[in-house]
Design a protein around this motif. Structure first.
Motif, PDB file in Angstrom:
ATOM      1  N   GLY A 141       0.806  -1.213   0.000  1.00 53.87           N
ATOM      2  CA  GLY A 141       0.000   0.000   0.000  1.00 53.87           C
ATOM      3  C   GLY A 141       0.840   1.265   0.000  1.00 53.87           C
ATOM      4  O   GLY A 141       0.521   2.238  -0.683  1.00 53.87           O
ATOM      5  N   ARG A 142       1.923   1.242   0.761  1.00 55.12           N
ATOM      6  CA  ARG A 142       2.804   2.412   0.823  1.00 55.12           C
ATOM      7  C   ARG A 142       3.638   2.587  -0.439  1.00 55.12           C
ATOM      8  O   ARG A 142       4.124   3.678  -0.723  1.00 55.12           O
ATOM      9  N   ASN A 143       3.852   1.489  -1.161  1.00 56.14           N
ATOM     10  CA  ASN A 143       4.738   1.496  -2.332  1.00 56.14           C
ATOM     11  C   ASN A 143       4.012   0.976  -3.567  1.00 56.14           C
ATOM     12  O   ASN A 143       4.589   0.253  -4.383  1.00 56.14           O
ATOM     13  N   PHE A 144       2.753   1.355  -3.714  1.00 61.30           N
ATOM     14  CA  PHE A 144       1.883   0.772  -4.731  1.00 61.30           C
ATOM     15  C   PHE A 144       2.480   0.840  -6.133  1.00 61.30           C
ATOM     16  O   PHE A 144       2.434  -0.130  -6.880  1.00 61.30           O
ATOM     17  N   ARG A 145       3.052   1.967  -6.499  1.00 60.13           N
ATOM     18  CA  ARG A 145       3.573   2.140  -7.866  1.00 60.13           C
ATOM     19  C   ARG A 145       4.833   1.307  -8.142  1.00 60.13           C
ATOM     20  O   ARG A 145       5.137   1.027  -9.297  1.00 60.13           O
ATOM     21  N   GLN A 146       5.555   0.925  -7.096  1.00 59.18           N
ATOM     22  CA  GLN A 146       6.778   0.145  -7.292  1.00 59.18           C
ATOM     23  C   GLN A 146       6.518  -1.353  -7.396  1.00 59.18           C
ATOM     24  O   GLN A 146       7.397  -2.110  -7.796  1.00 59.18           O
ATOM     25  N   VAL A 147       5.323  -1.794  -6.990  1.00 59.33           N
ATOM     26  CA  VAL A 147       5.006  -3.228  -7.007  1.00 59.33           C
ATOM     27  C   VAL A 147       4.407  -3.592  -8.357  1.00 59.33           C
ATOM     28  O   VAL A 147       3.409  -3.016  -8.784  1.00 59.33           O
ATOM     29  N   ASP A 148       5.023  -4.563  -9.023  1.00 59.61           N
ATOM     30  CA  ASP A 148       4.546  -5.049 -10.311  1.00 59.61           C
ATOM     31  C   ASP A 148       3.215  -5.780 -10.111  1.00 59.61           C
ATOM     32  O   ASP A 148       3.118  -6.685  -9.277  1.00 59.61           O
ATOM     33  N   GLU A 149       2.191  -5.388 -10.865  1.00 59.36           N
ATOM     34  CA  GLU A 149       0.850  -5.954 -10.700  1.00 59.36           C
ATOM     35  C   GLU A 149       0.821  -7.464 -10.957  1.00 59.36           C
ATOM     36  O   GLU A 149       0.186  -8.216 -10.224  1.00 59.36           O
ATOM     37  N   GLU A 150       1.517  -7.911 -11.975  1.00 57.71           N
ATOM     38  CA  GLU A 150       1.548  -9.344 -12.278  1.00 57.71           C
ATOM     39  C   GLU A 150       2.246 -10.121 -11.160  1.00 57.71           C
ATOM     40  O   GLU A 150       1.805 -11.205 -10.779  1.00 57.71           O
ATOM     41  N   ALA A 151       3.319  -9.564 -10.628  1.00 59.53           N
ATOM     42  CA  ALA A 151       4.025 -10.207  -9.514  1.00 59.53           C
ATOM     43  C   ALA A 151       3.111 -10.287  -8.289  1.00 59.53           C
ATOM     44  O   ALA A 151       3.107 -11.293  -7.571  1.00 59.53           O
ATOM     45  N   TRP A 152       2.318  -9.231  -8.049  1.00 60.09           N
ATOM     46  CA  TRP A 152       1.392  -9.225  -6.920  1.00 60.09           C
ATOM     47  C   TRP A 152       0.322 -10.303  -7.101  1.00 60.09           C
ATOM     48  O   TRP A 152      -0.003 -11.034  -6.163  1.00 60.09           O
ATOM     49  N   GLN A 153      -0.229 -10.421  -8.295  1.00 56.85           N
ATOM     50  CA  GLN A 153      -1.239 -11.437  -8.569  1.00 56.85           C
ATOM     51  C   GLN A 153      -0.666 -12.843  -8.377  1.00 56.85           C
ATOM     52  O   GLN A 153      -1.327 -13.723  -7.821  1.00 56.85           O
ATOM     53  N   ASP A 154       0.562 -13.049  -8.832  1.00 53.71           N
ATOM     54  CA  ASP A 154       1.221 -14.340  -8.637  1.00 53.71           C
ATOM     55  C   ASP A 154       1.407 -14.642  -7.155  1.00 53.71           C
ATOM     56  O   ASP A 154       1.214 -15.775  -6.706  1.00 53.71           O
ATOM     57  N   LEU A 155       1.788 -13.619  -6.390  1.00 52.89           N
ATOM     58  CA  LEU A 155       1.995 -13.787  -4.951  1.00 52.89           C
ATOM     59  C   LEU A 155       0.684 -14.167  -4.261  1.00 52.89           C
ATOM     60  O   LEU A 155       0.649 -15.069  -3.418  1.00 52.89           O
ATOM     61  N   CYS A 156      -0.393 -13.498  -4.629  1.00 51.16           N
ATOM     62  CA  CYS A 156      -1.700 -13.805  -4.051  1.00 51.16           C
ATOM     63  C   CYS A 156      -2.135 -15.229  -4.400  1.00 51.16           C
ATOM     64  O   CYS A 156      -2.689 -15.935  -3.553  1.00 51.16           O
ATOM     65  N   SER A 157      -1.877 -15.653  -5.617  1.00 52.98           N
ATOM     66  CA  SER A 157      -2.212 -17.021  -6.030  1.00 52.98           C
ATOM     67  C   SER A 157      -1.406 -18.047  -5.235  1.00 52.98           C
ATOM     68  O   SER A 157      -1.940 -19.066  -4.799  1.00 52.98           O
ATOM     69  N   GLU A 158      -0.132 -17.746  -5.054  1.00 52.15           N
ATOM     70  CA  GLU A 158       0.725 -18.658  -4.275  1.00 52.15           C
ATOM     71  C   GLU A 158       0.241 -18.747  -2.828  1.00 52.15           C
ATOM     72  O   GLU A 158       0.182 -19.832  -2.245  1.00 52.15           O
TER      73      GLU A 158
END
Length: 69
Positions: free
Chosen positions: A39-56
């Motif tokens: 949340g604090r670094n929203f623009r630095q986090v790759d959206e696809e990487a975040w989706q993969d992390l949530c799936s994992e």
């Protein structure tokens, strides 16, 4: 070492590279900290990487508790 002691920059790099430790994905404190950092670094986090992390995370939670209780 728990992810809660990592810096924001370390966590963002770990999210983007897919290297968050599994135990922190299923830990309530670890996941809450990861979400706050995102949340604090929203623009630095790759959206696809975040989706993969949530799936994992979902896979790990389901694997450890396959019947849902």
């Amino acid at each position: 070492m728990s992810i809660t002691s990592w810096s924001d920059a370390q966590i963002v790099r770990a999210i983007n590279s897919g290297s968050i430790p599994s135990e922190d994905l299923v830990s309530r404190d670890g996941w809450s900290h990861i979400c706050r950092v995102r949340g604090r670094n929203f623009r630095q986090v790759d959206e696809e990487a975040w989706q993969d992390l949530c799936s994992e995370r979902g896979y790990l939670q389901n694997r450890s508790n396959p019947r849902g209780f």
